[in-house]
Design a protein around this motif. Structure first.
Motif, PDB file in Angstrom:
ATOM      1  N   ALA A  75      44.444 -20.849 -24.952  1.00 32.51           N
ATOM      2  CA  ALA A  75      44.235 -19.782 -23.974  1.00 32.51           C
ATOM      3  C   ALA A  75      43.169 -20.172 -22.961  1.00 32.51           C
ATOM      4  N   MET A  76      42.131 -20.865 -23.427  1.00 35.30           N
ATOM      5  CA  MET A  76      41.076 -21.314 -22.522  1.00 35.30           C
ATOM      6  C   MET A  76      41.626 -22.332 -21.521  1.00 35.30           C
ATOM      7  N   LYS A  77      42.454 -23.243 -21.983  1.00 34.72           N
ATOM      8  CA  LYS A  77      43.081 -24.211 -21.070  1.00 34.72           C
ATOM      9  C   LYS A  77      43.930 -23.504 -20.027  1.00 34.72           C
ATOM     10  N   ALA A  78      44.689 -22.503 -20.470  1.00 36.97           N
ATOM     11  CA  ALA A  78      45.550 -21.772 -19.542  1.00 36.97           C
ATOM     12  C   ALA A  78      44.714 -21.033 -18.499  1.00 36.97           C
ATOM     13  N   GLN A  79      43.612 -20.438 -18.930  1.00 35.11           N
ATOM     14  CA  GLN A  79      42.744 -19.727 -17.991  1.00 35.11           C
ATOM     15  C   GLN A  79      42.079 -20.695 -17.012  1.00 35.11           C
ATOM     16  N   ALA A  80      41.669 -21.867 -17.508  1.00 33.04           N
ATOM     17  CA  ALA A  80      41.074 -22.862 -16.624  1.00 33.04           C
ATOM     18  C   ALA A  80      42.080 -23.305 -15.561  1.00 33.04           C
ATOM     19  N   LYS A  81      43.317 -23.506 -15.973  1.00 30.13           N
ATOM     20  CA  LYS A  81      44.359 -23.898 -15.023  1.00 30.13           C
ATOM     21  C   LYS A  81      44.607 -22.793 -14.008  1.00 30.13           C
ATOM     22  N   LEU A  84      34.850 -23.672 -16.332  1.00 28.09           N
ATOM     23  CA  LEU A  84      35.118 -22.268 -16.652  1.00 28.09           C
ATOM     24  C   LEU A  84      34.137 -21.761 -17.702  1.00 28.09           C
ATOM     25  N   LEU A  85      33.864 -22.563 -18.717  1.00 34.09           N
ATOM     26  CA  LEU A  85      32.898 -22.176 -19.732  1.00 34.09           C
ATOM     27  C   LEU A  85      31.513 -22.003 -19.110  1.00 34.09           C
ATOM     28  N   ALA A  86      31.142 -22.921 -18.219  1.00 35.54           N
ATOM     29  CA  ALA A  86      29.839 -22.809 -17.546  1.00 35.54           C
ATOM     30  C   ALA A  86      29.758 -21.519 -16.729  1.00 35.54           C
ATOM     31  N   ALA A  87      30.857 -21.145 -16.070  1.00 36.60           N
ATOM     32  CA  ALA A  87      30.870 -19.919 -15.270  1.00 36.60           C
ATOM     33  C   ALA A  87      30.716 -18.679 -16.156  1.00 36.60           C
ATOM     34  N   LEU A  88      31.375 -18.675 -17.311  1.00 33.40           N
ATOM     35  CA  LEU A  88      31.256 -17.545 -18.237  1.00 33.40           C
ATOM     36  C   LEU A  88      29.842 -17.455 -18.811  1.00 33.40           C
ATOM     37  N   VAL A  89      29.259 -18.614 -19.123  1.00 35.44           N
ATOM     38  CA  VAL A  89      27.887 -18.633 -19.618  1.00 35.44           C
ATOM     39  C   VAL A  89      26.930 -18.126 -18.539  1.00 35.44           C
ATOM     40  N   ALA A  90      27.133 -18.588 -17.300  1.00 29.21           N
ATOM     41  CA  ALA A  90      26.283 -18.143 -16.193  1.00 29.21           C
ATOM     42  C   ALA A  90      26.379 -16.634 -15.996  1.00 29.21           C
ATOM     43  N   SER A 124      21.960 -36.154 -16.821  1.00 23.73           N
ATOM     44  CA  SER A 124      22.247 -34.727 -16.688  1.00 23.73           C
ATOM     45  C   SER A 124      21.898 -34.240 -15.293  1.00 23.73           C
ATOM     46  N   PHE A 125      22.497 -33.122 -14.918  1.00 24.76           N
ATOM     47  CA  PHE A 125      22.200 -32.471 -13.649  1.00 24.76           C
ATOM     48  C   PHE A 125      22.256 -30.963 -13.864  1.00 24.76           C
ATOM     49  N   THR A 126      21.768 -30.217 -12.885  1.00 26.94           N
ATOM     50  CA  THR A 126      21.676 -28.764 -13.008  1.00 26.94           C
ATOM     51  C   THR A 126      22.552 -28.082 -11.962  1.00 26.94           C
ATOM     52  N   VAL A 127      23.283 -27.059 -12.390  1.00 28.36           N
ATOM     53  CA  VAL A 127      24.023 -26.206 -11.468  1.00 28.36           C
ATOM     54  C   VAL A 127      23.383 -24.820 -11.483  1.00 28.36           C
ATOM     55  N   LEU A 128      23.397 -24.162 -10.332  1.00 32.46           N
ATOM     56  CA  LEU A 128      22.753 -22.855 -10.171  1.00 32.46           C
ATOM     57  C   LEU A 128      23.803 -21.799  -9.858  1.00 32.46           C
ATOM     58  N   ALA A 129      23.672 -20.656 -10.498  1.00 31.96           N
ATOM     59  CA  ALA A 129      24.666 -19.590 -10.338  1.00 31.96           C
ATOM     60  C   ALA A 129      23.993 -18.285  -9.950  1.00 31.96           C
ATOM     61  N   GLN A 130      24.466 -17.686  -8.853  1.00 34.35           N
ATOM     62  CA  GLN A 130      24.053 -16.345  -8.459  1.00 34.35           C
ATOM     63  C   GLN A 130      25.217 -15.381  -8.698  1.00 34.35           C
ATOM     64  N   ARG A 131      24.961 -14.106  -8.532  1.00 33.73           N
ATOM     65  CA  ARG A 131      26.040 -13.144  -8.723  1.00 33.73           C
ATOM     66  C   ARG A 131      27.128 -13.356  -7.675  1.00 33.73           C
ATOM     67  N   LEU A 154      34.918 -13.592 -11.126  1.00 35.38           N
ATOM     68  CA  LEU A 154      34.811 -14.842 -11.876  1.00 35.38           C
ATOM     69  C   LEU A 154      35.333 -16.021 -11.060  1.00 35.38           C
ATOM     70  N   GLN A 155      36.413 -15.820 -10.297  1.00 34.36           N
ATOM     71  CA  GLN A 155      36.961 -16.917  -9.501  1.00 34.36           C
ATOM     72  C   GLN A 155      35.941 -17.431  -8.493  1.00 34.36           C
ATOM     73  N   ALA A 156      35.202 -16.516  -7.879  1.00 34.28           N
ATOM     74  CA  ALA A 156      34.176 -16.939  -6.926  1.00 34.28           C
ATOM     75  C   ALA A 156      33.071 -17.726  -7.632  1.00 34.28           C
ATOM     76  N   GLN A 157      32.713 -17.293  -8.843  1.00 33.92           N
ATOM     77  CA  GLN A 157      31.700 -18.032  -9.603  1.00 33.92           C
ATOM     78  C   GLN A 157      32.194 -19.430  -9.969  1.00 33.92           C
ATOM     79  N   VAL A 158      33.440 -19.512 -10.395  1.00 34.28           N
ATOM     80  CA  VAL A 158      34.034 -20.814 -10.715  1.00 34.28           C
ATOM     81  C   VAL A 158      34.013 -21.722  -9.495  1.00 34.28           C
ATOM     82  N   ASN A 159      34.400 -21.177  -8.340  1.00 35.13           N
ATOM     83  CA  ASN A 159      34.440 -21.985  -7.122  1.00 35.13           C
ATOM     84  C   ASN A 159      33.045 -22.501  -6.749  1.00 35.13           C
TER      85      ASN A 159
END
Length: 460
Positions: free
Chosen positions: A236-242, A251-257, A298-305, A309-314
């Motif tokens: 299901a996670m693969k399908a949602q990522a696609k 996608l996991l990073a976006a959900l965690v953020a 390693s590197f860091t990604v930053l997430a705002q509101r 979810l699609q906008a966060q993923v993008n």
């Protein structure tokens, strides 16, 4: 001993050694849960053969001149004696009970490994008539997460009757993955890295990084873990990522953020800062990539509101691609080269820098470090006589860490926190919020499945 059996430490390994006495045992402690009975002597023999096949598994830290190096011990009687001290059997733990395993795991992770005297790993076999388990704890100086997976695959293959293939000793240097070929390429590389660093600083300016820390500590103490099975199957996670046009990792990073941001719902300046790992092996010149050791940056990604979810993923996808392009263009040559010079300070000064940075709060705030091992099904060999039913990864980290993987269609997540600053109530609140993010991702899930997942989340 010959000179060829001395291995220099690379910049990550010098960091682990300098931080060892202050941060705690920097071990990768994995729990392997088998799907059927396994003979204790077979486990013992398998691990002894692994020590013979993987030279770094019989390495000890030794001071040579001005620097510490890893000396590979001859595979002889003395290694037999150290192995006898390293491998233990614990029949008193109920290996079929996930809470019992988690409680043992929680205690074991803070036990140090004697890197200067004994072997750089520990194993605890927990026999059971149907669901035995193995604690396989390896110091990070031996190798990274990919190296751990390589050894786990070797263990599982040997339990099914396949011999362990010997592993060669690779050069530990990370520089071939990042260094530029021509001197005139340096100005442009440094300029690109500087622009990327400044862009991150600009994004952080005036924002409040959401963390689980509820108190401030001047020093490190102990770590704790929680087991959690995500309420979403791997398929299901693969399908949602696609469907979201991205990878499972992003996608996991976006959900965690979004889970972190939801925990600061009243703060308009809330921001999640997530550190992601990248394997440098892919950036070595063709045909020269090392096999076993520590080759992770390693590197860091930053997430705002974001609006959804699609906008966060993008937003996160764009940052991930920019960083990965930086590795391809070798824009990290300068910072990695500077880190390569830090060991010249010596272990005492290097360690003091780590301690003072913690005490003065100079370390950049991070929400978490997310390390996703991805699908782990390949660890089980074809036609396996013994398979992994569950696998719980863990390593000590100075910030809140999430160790993720998928196995047998299920997604496992180990939450690793620092007791000095993060109370377990905060970890539990994050865990519950992350589950809410997953439930929102999949609103059409059957009620029966929802009930099962809720029960499993509580059990963890």
């Amino acid at each position: 001993m010959t000179a060829s059996k001395l291995i220099p430490l690379n910049r990550s390994e010098h960091l682990y050694w300098a931080a060892e006495g202050y941060l705690g045992p920097i071990n990768q402690a994995y729990i392997l849960c088998f799907d059927r009975p396994v003979d204790t002597e077979l486990i013992r023999q398998t691990l002894r053969e692994l020590v013979s096949a993987y030279p770094r598994m019989r390495g000890i830290i030794e001071l040579t001149g001005l620097h510490f190096q890893l000396r590979i011990l001859d595979d002889d009687l003395y290694v037999d004696q150290l192995f006898a001290d390293t491998f233990r059997v614990l029949p008193h733990i109920d290996a079929s009970s996930r809470p019992a395993l988690a409680a043992f795991h929680n205690e074991f992770i803070n036990e140090p490994i004697s890197l200067e005297r004994g072997l750089p790993w520990r194993a605890r076999f927990i026999p059971h008539p149907t669901r035995p388990a193995l604690m396989f704890s390896v110091h990070h100086i031996v190798g990274d997460g990919r190296s751990m997976v390589q050894m786990l695959s070797a263990i599982m293959a040997r339990l099914s009757g396949q011999p362990i293939t010997p592993c060669k000793i690779d050069s530990p240097s990370m520089l071939p993955a990042v260094m530029l070929q021509k001197w005139w390429q340096w100005p442009a590389s440094i300029a690109r890295w500087w622009r990327l660093s400044q862009a991150e600083a600009t994004m952080r300016k005036g924002m409040h990084i959401v963390t689980l820390a509820r108190r401030k500590s001047p020093r490190y103490t102990t770590s704790a873990i929680r087991y959690h099975e995500l309420p979403c199957s791997a398929d299901a996670m693969k399908a949602q990522a696609k469907a979201h046009g991205t990878t499972v990792n992003t996608l996991l990073a976006a959900l965690v953020a979004n889970a972190f941001l939801a925990m600061a719902a009243d703060d308009p300046k809330a921001m999640a800062a997530i550190r992601l790992s990248v394997d440098l092996r892919r950036y070595y010149p063709k045909g020269t990539a090392p096999e076993f050791g520590n080759y992770v940056h390693s590197f860091t990604v930053l997430a705002q509101r974001q609006a959804n979810l699609q906008a966060q993923v993008n937003a996160l996808e764009a940052q991930v691609k920019e960083h990965l392009l930086g590795y391809e263009r070798r824009d990290y040559a300068l910072p990695v080269l500077l880190y390569e010079c830090l060991p010249w300070l010596g272990r005492a000064l290097f360690g003091r820098l780590i301690v003072r940075s913690k005490a003065k709060g100079k370390l950049p705030p991070l929400s978490c470090h997310l390390s996703n091992l991805g699908p782990a099904d390949a660890i089980n060999p074809p036609n396996a006589q013994v398979r992994l039913a569950e696998l719980w990864p863990m390593t000590i980290n100075p910030v809140f860490m999430l160790g993720a993987l998928s196995l047998n269609g299920r997604q496992f997540l180990t939450l690793i926190s620092q007791n000095d600053e993060i109370p377990q109530e905060a970890v539990a609140a994050f865990q519950a919020e992350l589950d809410r993010q997953f439930h929102a991702l999949m609103p059409a899930r059957p009620q029966a499945q929802h009930t099962t997942d809720t029960h499993m989340a509580k059990a963890c």
